[in-house]
Design a protein around this motif. Sequence first.
Motif, PDB file in Angstrom:
ATOM      1  N   ALA A  56       0.798  -1.079  -0.018  1.00 19.57           N
ATOM      2  CA  ALA A  56      -0.147   0.149  -0.084  1.00 19.57           C
ATOM      3  C   ALA A  56       0.809   1.326   0.050  1.00 19.57           C
ATOM      4  N   HIS A 147      -2.008   4.652   7.994  1.00 24.40           N
ATOM      5  CA  HIS A 147      -2.891   3.533   7.559  1.00 24.40           C
ATOM      6  C   HIS A 147      -2.266   2.139   8.284  1.00 24.40           C
ATOM      7  N   ASP A 149      -2.553  -2.247   8.615  1.00 25.00           N
ATOM      8  CA  ASP A 149      -3.335  -3.385   8.367  1.00 25.00           C
ATOM      9  C   ASP A 149      -3.551  -4.337   9.702  1.00 25.00           C
ATOM     10  N   ASP A 172      -7.010  -1.235   7.126  1.00 27.15           N
ATOM     11  CA  ASP A 172      -7.268  -2.433   6.002  1.00 27.15           C
ATOM     12  C   ASP A 172      -7.867  -3.486   6.915  1.00 27.15           C
ATOM     13  N   ASP A 256      -4.070  -4.491  -1.614  1.00 29.62           N
ATOM     14  CA  ASP A 256      -3.153  -3.782  -0.878  1.00 29.62           C
ATOM     15  C   ASP A 256      -3.026  -2.671  -1.867  1.00 29.62           C
ATOM     16  N   HIS A 259      -5.847  -0.128  -1.289  1.00 28.03           N
ATOM     17  CA  HIS A 259      -5.745   0.519  -0.113  1.00 28.03           C
ATOM     18  C   HIS A 259      -4.772   1.786  -0.084  1.00 28.03           C
ATOM     19  N   GLY A 260      -3.600   1.452  -0.673  1.00 26.17           N
ATOM     20  CA  GLY A 260      -2.600   2.822  -0.916  1.00 26.17           C
ATOM     21  C   GLY A 260      -3.025   3.844  -2.043  1.00 26.17           C
TER      22      GLY A 260
END
Length: 311
Positions: A56, A147, A149, A172, A256, A259-260
């Motif tokens: 991400a 952010h 995970d 995430d 992933d 998300h980024g």
Amino acid sequence: MTTTRWNVYQPSTGTLLFVGCATLDSIALVQDYPAADSRTVATDFTTAGGSPAATAAVAAARAGAHTAFAGVLGTDEEGDRIISGLQAEGVDTSAVVRDPGVKTGASVIVVSKATESRAIVTRPVPPVSFPAEGRFRELLDTAAWVHVDHLGWNAVASLPGLKPDSLNLSVDAGNPIPSFSPRSVALYVPTVERLRADYGDHHNAEALLQKAIDAGASAVVATDGAEGAWVKSGDKPAVHVPATPATILSTLGAGDVYHGALLAAVAAGLPLVDAAAFAGRTASASCEGLDGRSKIPRQSITSALATNHTV
């Protein structure tokens, strides 16, 4: 009803800090999965960095964001290669912990062309934790967005003296996070499948997003694979964002990447629906590569700012 603490229309110029997993992946492309005691010739083979938070961070960097990654790596060759790969993308790795007592996360991944699926054999990522003071805390205190995970969440939430609701937090939630609640999460990004697991599969997508909002999230973007994504912010109606057609070689890391790209677009000031569409296009483009990173576009979000939605 939760009051939104942040403004998706206001650009953020600070660092986007990505916290959690990083692995080194060896990936083979085959027609069909190997049988026991067989020898299979791969159509292609590559080694690349992977895992949710690290990939991400690369996707956000390629979208023009100033990014940093924080995780735990060993002092082995795999850790060295992960660090050099992130730095080559312009990702700040100054908060990465190199621990000689652990082995860096690594995976062997076999991608099947026949089934458009993959099988993963992985060495677990080391537990992610950081000192109460130091470079990680400096980045955490100054980042425009953080952010996390599934491993990054616990590392942030358990840091002494830190209140998660003081952060612009993006989560995430594609993987299960024990004891997680979306309360005070600014941008909650689960899968629709995860929402069904949490709130019951008898609800439709709009009702599932409302459940997450009621639980305390300011905004929710729920991904639904080939069906696209659903977006909801505060008390506004849920909006469906169709998927972008893709030429798929491998879907490894596509979530992933999504998300980024999503966070980079939100931080740049895109309305949430436009940010989700931008993320979908970026993730679809990444599926043209065997690994999760090589085909992530290098792009500017600026041109997408002309579109104005109300979510």
